[in-house]
Design an enzyme around this catalytic site. Sequence first.
Site, short mmCIF file in Angstrom:
data_model
loop_
_atom_site.label_atom_id
_atom_site.label_comp_id
_atom_site.label_asym_id
_atom_site.label_seq_id
_atom_site.Cartn_x
_atom_site.Cartn_y
_atom_site.Cartn_z
N ASP A 35 -9.85 -3.87 -5.29
CA ASP A 35 -9.08 -2.71 -4.86
C ASP A 35 -9.31 -1.45 -5.64
O ASP A 35 -9.01 -1.29 -6.82
CB ASP A 35 -7.81 -3.19 -4.57
CG ASP A 35 -6.73 -2.12 -4.14
OD1 ASP A 35 -7.13 -1.01 -3.42
OD2 ASP A 35 -5.60 -2.33 -3.83
N SER A 56 0.76 -1.19 0.04
CA SER A 56 -0.03 -0.02 0.03
C SER A 56 0.96 1.20 -0.11
O SER A 56 1.59 1.30 -0.96
CB SER A 56 -1.18 -0.09 1.27
OG SER A 56 -2.05 1.02 1.02
N HIS A 64 -8.09 -4.77 -1.19
CA HIS A 64 -6.66 -3.94 -0.60
C HIS A 64 -6.55 -4.65 0.84
O HIS A 64 -7.31 -4.51 1.66
CB HIS A 64 -7.18 -2.49 -0.58
CG HIS A 64 -6.02 -1.73 -0.47
ND1 HIS A 64 -5.03 -1.48 -1.39
CD2 HIS A 64 -5.47 -1.21 0.90
CE1 HIS A 64 -4.02 -0.74 -0.74
NE2 HIS A 64 -4.28 -0.41 0.55
#
Length: 310
Positions: free
Chosen positions: A251, A153, A281
Amino acid sequence: MPLHPQIAKILATLPAPDGSPLDPAALRANEAARILPADQRLPLHAVVDATAVTSAGEVPVRIYTPTDAAEHSIIVYFHGGAFFLGSLDTHDHVARALASETGHKVISVGYRLAPEAPFPAGLEDCYAVVRWAASTGGSLGWDGGNLAIAGDSSGGNFVAAVAAKAHDDGFHHITHQILYYPSLDLDFDANRYLSLRENAEGYGLETAGLKPFNAFYLDGGAEPGDPLVSPIKRADLTGLPPALIVTAEFDPLRDEGELYGRRLDEAGVDTTVSRYSGANHGFIQNFSWIPEFHRVFAETSEFLNRSPGK
């Protein structure tokens, strides 16, 4: 395929976002409350907390050694958390799995967090620890082979930015870059990528939450158009290390990661883009206990072994 049923079941128990202002302290406390006790974590040969004395200052690190071998290749790992969440503890299980599956020594970086330390503090810490690892490799037990960087991320954002900074500085020791569902474009116009609309709601990370989550990092005056803030804005991607980019089907950030992979490939960078069907995600941090998703660590190992460092 649909969202994995075990993920869907857990997401259904979470309260819907209510639009209230984000409280970093409360969110960090909530994360800390979910950390596994030490006796329930994957055992390794050694796990040691240390301090990297770097050009950016003293940076806490946690060093994971998978076996009793005298030397190992190295992965420097940058945890995720929208630049203001996450810690050495919240992502301890990810670092352990990386070390165990790849056979690499993993150095997890406890970089400074926003809003207390907005851009570029965290990035500077991450880059400085990579250079520290290279310069002190002998004492770390580095075998002189791979020196990879990995992150999930916002940590994937740091991976891309560190790789670019290293290239521009003539620091050519980084052998691989591994980006798990990276946040590469901090311009949050929902029309920029189809996945921002397709996966806008109901999958854990919501498109409407991206701007407030990342505002803490940007509020120091950073510009989303700066390639060190949004690495996908970098015009010239030639000469960067081989890349593994892992994305998740459900995501909002899926398409920017995959676009970055295509651009790297077009620039002549050896690039693998791997989309995990049924995943959302954060699946590596939150759902890697599901066998279909735990294989991401084996895929990482295959990538590292396919293109050994020199």
